[in-house]
Write a protein that holds these residues in place. Structure first.
Motif, PDB file in Angstrom:
ATOM      1  N   VAL A 158       0.830  -1.206   0.000  1.00 30.37           N
ATOM      2  CA  VAL A 158       0.000   0.000   0.000  1.00 30.37           C
ATOM      3  C   VAL A 158       0.863   1.254   0.000  1.00 30.37           C
ATOM      4  CG1 VAL A 158      -1.635   1.358   1.370  1.00 30.37           C
ATOM      5  CG2 VAL A 158      -2.000  -1.099   1.074  1.00 30.37           C
ATOM      6  N   SER A 159       1.849   1.302   0.887  1.00 27.05           N
ATOM      7  CA  SER A 159       2.686   2.506   0.963  1.00 27.05           C
ATOM      8  C   SER A 159       3.514   2.692  -0.304  1.00 27.05           C
ATOM      9  CB  SER A 159       3.603   2.434   2.187  1.00 27.05           C
ATOM     10  OG  SER A 159       4.506   1.345   2.077  1.00 27.05           O
ATOM     11  N   SER A 160       4.010   1.605  -0.883  1.00 27.94           N
ATOM     12  CA  SER A 160       4.795   1.715  -2.113  1.00 27.94           C
ATOM     13  C   SER A 160       3.943   2.247  -3.256  1.00 27.94           C
ATOM     14  CB  SER A 160       5.386   0.344  -2.489  1.00 27.94           C
ATOM     15  OG  SER A 160       6.285  -0.112  -1.502  1.00 27.94           O
ATOM     16  N   LEU A 161       2.738   1.718  -3.414  1.00 27.86           N
ATOM     17  CA  LEU A 161       1.857   2.171  -4.483  1.00 27.86           C
ATOM     18  C   LEU A 161       1.432   3.620  -4.271  1.00 27.86           C
ATOM     19  CD1 LEU A 161      -0.339  -1.045  -4.903  1.00 27.86           C
ATOM     20  CD2 LEU A 161       1.400  -0.184  -6.483  1.00 27.86           C
ATOM     21  N   LEU A 162       1.154   3.991  -3.020  1.00 29.42           N
ATOM     22  CA  LEU A 162       0.789   5.380  -2.736  1.00 29.42           C
ATOM     23  C   LEU A 162       1.945   6.326  -3.064  1.00 29.42           C
ATOM     24  CD1 LEU A 162      -1.147   5.062   0.658  1.00 29.42           C
ATOM     25  CD2 LEU A 162      -2.108   5.651  -1.578  1.00 29.42           C
ATOM     26  N   SER A 163       3.162   5.896  -2.767  1.00 29.97           N
ATOM     27  CA  SER A 163       4.320   6.743  -3.059  1.00 29.97           C
ATOM     28  C   SER A 163       4.553   6.874  -4.556  1.00 29.97           C
ATOM     29  CB  SER A 163       5.572   6.180  -2.380  1.00 29.97           C
ATOM     30  OG  SER A 163       5.655   6.617  -1.039  1.00 29.97           O
ATOM     31  N   ILE A 164       4.313   5.816  -5.301  1.00 29.02           N
ATOM     32  CA  ILE A 164       4.453   5.907  -6.752  1.00 29.02           C
ATOM     33  C   ILE A 164       3.463   6.928  -7.307  1.00 29.02           C
ATOM     34  CG2 ILE A 164       4.151   4.635  -8.913  1.00 29.02           C
ATOM     35  CD1 ILE A 164       5.218   2.152  -7.414  1.00 29.02           C
ATOM     36  N   VAL A 165       2.216   6.864  -6.834  1.00 23.98           N
ATOM     37  CA  VAL A 165       1.209   7.838  -7.251  1.00 23.98           C
ATOM     38  C   VAL A 165       1.606   9.243  -6.800  1.00 23.98           C
ATOM     39  CG1 VAL A 165      -1.198   8.558  -6.999  1.00 23.98           C
ATOM     40  CG2 VAL A 165      -0.648   6.145  -7.286  1.00 23.98           C
ATOM     41  N   GLY A 166       2.055   9.363  -5.550  1.00 23.28           N
ATOM     42  CA  GLY A 166       2.468  10.668  -5.031  1.00 23.28           C
ATOM     43  C   GLY A 166       3.623  11.259  -5.813  1.00 23.28           C
ATOM     44  N   ALA A 167       4.587  10.415  -6.216  1.00 21.07           N
ATOM     45  CA  ALA A 167       5.714  10.902  -7.005  1.00 21.07           C
ATOM     46  C   ALA A 167       5.247  11.429  -8.357  1.00 21.07           C
ATOM     47  CB  ALA A 167       6.732   9.770  -7.203  1.00 21.07           C
ATOM     48  N   VAL A 168       4.322  10.718  -8.995  1.00 22.89           N
ATOM     49  CA  VAL A 168       3.789  11.163 -10.279  1.00 22.89           C
ATOM     50  C   VAL A 168       3.105  12.525 -10.128  1.00 22.89           C
ATOM     51  CG1 VAL A 168       2.098  10.670 -12.085  1.00 22.89           C
ATOM     52  CG2 VAL A 168       3.557   8.837 -11.203  1.00 22.89           C
ATOM     53  N   VAL A 169       2.344  12.704  -9.048  1.00 23.30           N
ATOM     54  CA  VAL A 169       1.656  13.979  -8.804  1.00 23.30           C
ATOM     55  C   VAL A 169       2.673  15.103  -8.615  1.00 23.30           C
ATOM     56  CG1 VAL A 169       0.160  15.243  -7.197  1.00 23.30           C
ATOM     57  CG2 VAL A 169      -0.408  12.889  -7.848  1.00 23.30           C
ATOM     58  N   ILE A 170       3.755  14.843  -7.881  1.00 24.33           N
ATOM     59  CA  ILE A 170       4.786  15.864  -7.679  1.00 24.33           C
ATOM     60  C   ILE A 170       5.421  16.246  -9.005  1.00 24.33           C
ATOM     61  CG2 ILE A 170       7.065  16.288  -6.674  1.00 24.33           C
ATOM     62  CD1 ILE A 170       6.194  14.657  -4.245  1.00 24.33           C
ATOM     63  N   PHE A 171       5.714  15.268  -9.852  1.00 28.22           N
ATOM     64  CA  PHE A 171       6.305  15.558 -11.163  1.00 28.22           C
ATOM     65  C   PHE A 171       5.348  16.384 -12.023  1.00 28.22           C
ATOM     66  CE2 PHE A 171       8.677  11.282 -10.683  1.00 28.22           C
ATOM     67  CZ  PHE A 171       9.655  11.894  -9.918  1.00 28.22           C
ATOM     68  N   ILE A 172       4.069  16.022 -11.994  1.00 26.49           N
ATOM     69  CA  ILE A 172       3.074  16.732 -12.810  1.00 26.49           C
ATOM     70  C   ILE A 172       2.928  18.180 -12.344  1.00 26.49           C
ATOM     71  CG2 ILE A 172       0.610  16.866 -13.379  1.00 26.49           C
ATOM     72  CD1 ILE A 172       0.561  13.824 -13.405  1.00 26.49           C
ATOM     73  N   THR A 173       2.818  18.385 -11.033  1.00 25.92           N
ATOM     74  CA  THR A 173       2.647  19.748 -10.523  1.00 25.92           C
ATOM     75  C   THR A 173       3.866  20.606 -10.819  1.00 25.92           C
ATOM     76  OG1 THR A 173       3.445  19.026  -8.337  1.00 25.92           O
ATOM     77  CG2 THR A 173       1.059  19.051  -8.694  1.00 25.92           C
ATOM     78  N   TYR A 174       5.048  20.013 -10.760  1.00 26.75           N
ATOM     79  CA  TYR A 174       6.247  20.794 -11.076  1.00 26.75           C
ATOM     80  C   TYR A 174       6.244  21.206 -12.540  1.00 26.75           C
ATOM     81  CZ  TYR A 174      11.100  22.113 -11.750  1.00 26.75           C
ATOM     82  OH  TYR A 174      12.247  22.803 -12.074  1.00 26.75           O
ATOM     83  N   SER A 175       5.735  20.340 -13.406  1.00 21.79           N
ATOM     84  CA  SER A 175       5.719  20.635 -14.838  1.00 21.79           C
ATOM     85  C   SER A 175       4.656  21.661 -15.208  1.00 21.79           C
ATOM     86  CB  SER A 175       5.474  19.343 -15.631  1.00 21.79           C
ATOM     87  OG  SER A 175       6.493  18.401 -15.384  1.00 21.79           O
ATOM     88  N   LEU A 176       3.526  21.663 -14.484  1.00 16.19           N
ATOM     89  CA  LEU A 176       2.380  22.469 -14.890  1.00 16.19           C
ATOM     90  C   LEU A 176       2.190  23.754 -14.092  1.00 16.19           C
ATOM     91  CD1 LEU A 176      -0.304  19.680 -15.506  1.00 16.19           C
ATOM     92  CD2 LEU A 176       1.206  20.777 -17.171  1.00 16.19           C
TER      93      LEU A 176
END
Length: 331
Positions: free
Chosen positions: A25-43
């Motif tokens: 659960v924590s690994s999958l949540l972190s993968i999703v969280g990392a994607v969100v951080i990358f997206i927000t930095y780009s946009l």
């Protein structure tokens, strides 16, 4: 590194499913969280500053850790649950057999990424402190080169050192969750020495460094606010002050693993007790969850980032207006 089978550890029983669930659960949540951080930095333009860029580098390391721990837990499930090789752990531990390639690669990746995460965490705190003191972004070319050399180069050197001594591999759950790290078949002092060198020692140092930087920043900000009566003198957005909370994130998430490590050094009884099992559950979640926690702190709690992303989502979901209908011709 040669090692005789004189380690005092005994074969560890199969992990309870709840520990595996915490890791997945924590690994999958972190993968999703990392994607969100990358997206927000780009946009999100307002958040695209040097501090957020450093967070992206930290997130890369945390993403590698989350993926590595996910692979390690999946390997554990395949060997001990699906194939039900109950004697696998015992035979490998007693015979000092070289671990499989998946375990070796996962151990290398997560050792490197965990060390890199500690270094980037400390550098973020240093960067914010110096930005507050100098009243400008502390991001010269020389500083950026130093950041990358320290946070990628030093962990890579330490990890290759461990690899050259052939100590990376099956951990036998000594102060870890269902993933590989340092071979548990080594002499007990060697196990703890290598774990201190390849992770726990740097982790504990990071606790003290970030705590010192946190205290220094809070004192500095308090004095400046008393002097200026407002925050216009800060070279940080109000939301960027959340970055000093990264000190609490790493301690809250990783303290359980550090306590288990220190407890294992002093513990002469090799059978884990209830206290260790509780900490194992917390560690199995916390060691993989830093990218998820950072996403909550620096994306969801950041008003500008949250509002900008919400506006974009609403714009994407808003239906396109139909063209005005032609007037009907009356006969």
């Amino acid at each position: 590194m040669s090692s005789n089978n004189s380690n005092d550890t005994t074969p560890t029983s199969q992990l309870p499913p709840s520990v595996l669930i915490c890791t997945f659960v924590s690994s999958l949540l972190s993968i999703v969280g990392a994607v969100v951080i990358f997206i927000t930095y780009s946009l999100v333009t307002v958040a695209r500053n040097q501090t957020r860029r450093l967070l992206v580098y930290l997130t890369i390391a945390d993403l590698m850790t989350a993926v590595g721990n996910l692979v390690g837990a999946s390997r554990y499930v395949y060997i001990y649950v699906i194939k039900n090789e109950t004697e696998y752990l015992f035979n490998r531990q007693m015979q000092n057999v070289t671990t499989d390639a998946v375990c070796d690669v996962q151990s290398f990746v997560t050792t490197f990424s965990s060390l890199s995460s500690f270094f980037w965490t400390s550098i973020i705190m240093i960067h914010i402190l110096m930005t507050l003191i100098t009243q400008r972004e502390w991001s010269s070319l020389r500083n950026r080169v130093i950041y990358h050399f320290v946070s990628w180069g030093v962990p890579l050197g330490i990890t290759f050192l461990a690899l050259s001594y052939d100590v990376l591999g099956e951990d036998f759950l000594t102060s870890t969750g269902p993933w590989c790290w340092i071979k548990g078949c080594l002499h007990k002092p060697e196990v703890f020495l290598w774990k201190a060198l390849t992770g726990k020692g740097w982790e504990i140092l990071t606790y003290f460094l970030t705590m010192a930087f946190y205290i220094m920043m809070k004192i500095y900000m308090w004095k400046r606010r008393l002097r200026f009566k407002d925050r216009s003198h800060h070279h940080l957005r109000e939301e960027d002050e959340l970055y000093i909370m990264i000190f609490f994130v790493i301690i809250i998430l990783r303290a359980a693993g550090t306590i288990r490590f220190l407890y294992a050094i002093e513990n002469t009884n090799n059978s884990p007790g209830t206290f260790d099992k509780v900490l194992l559950h917390i560690q199995s979640f916390g060691d993989s969850a830093q990218a998820f926690a950072n996403c909550i702190l620096f994306c969801i709690r950041d008003t500008a980032v949250r509002q900008d992303m919400w506006n974009r989502i609403r714009g994407m979901c808003r239906p396109v207006r139909d063209e005005e209908p032609l007037l009907a011709v009356t006969c």
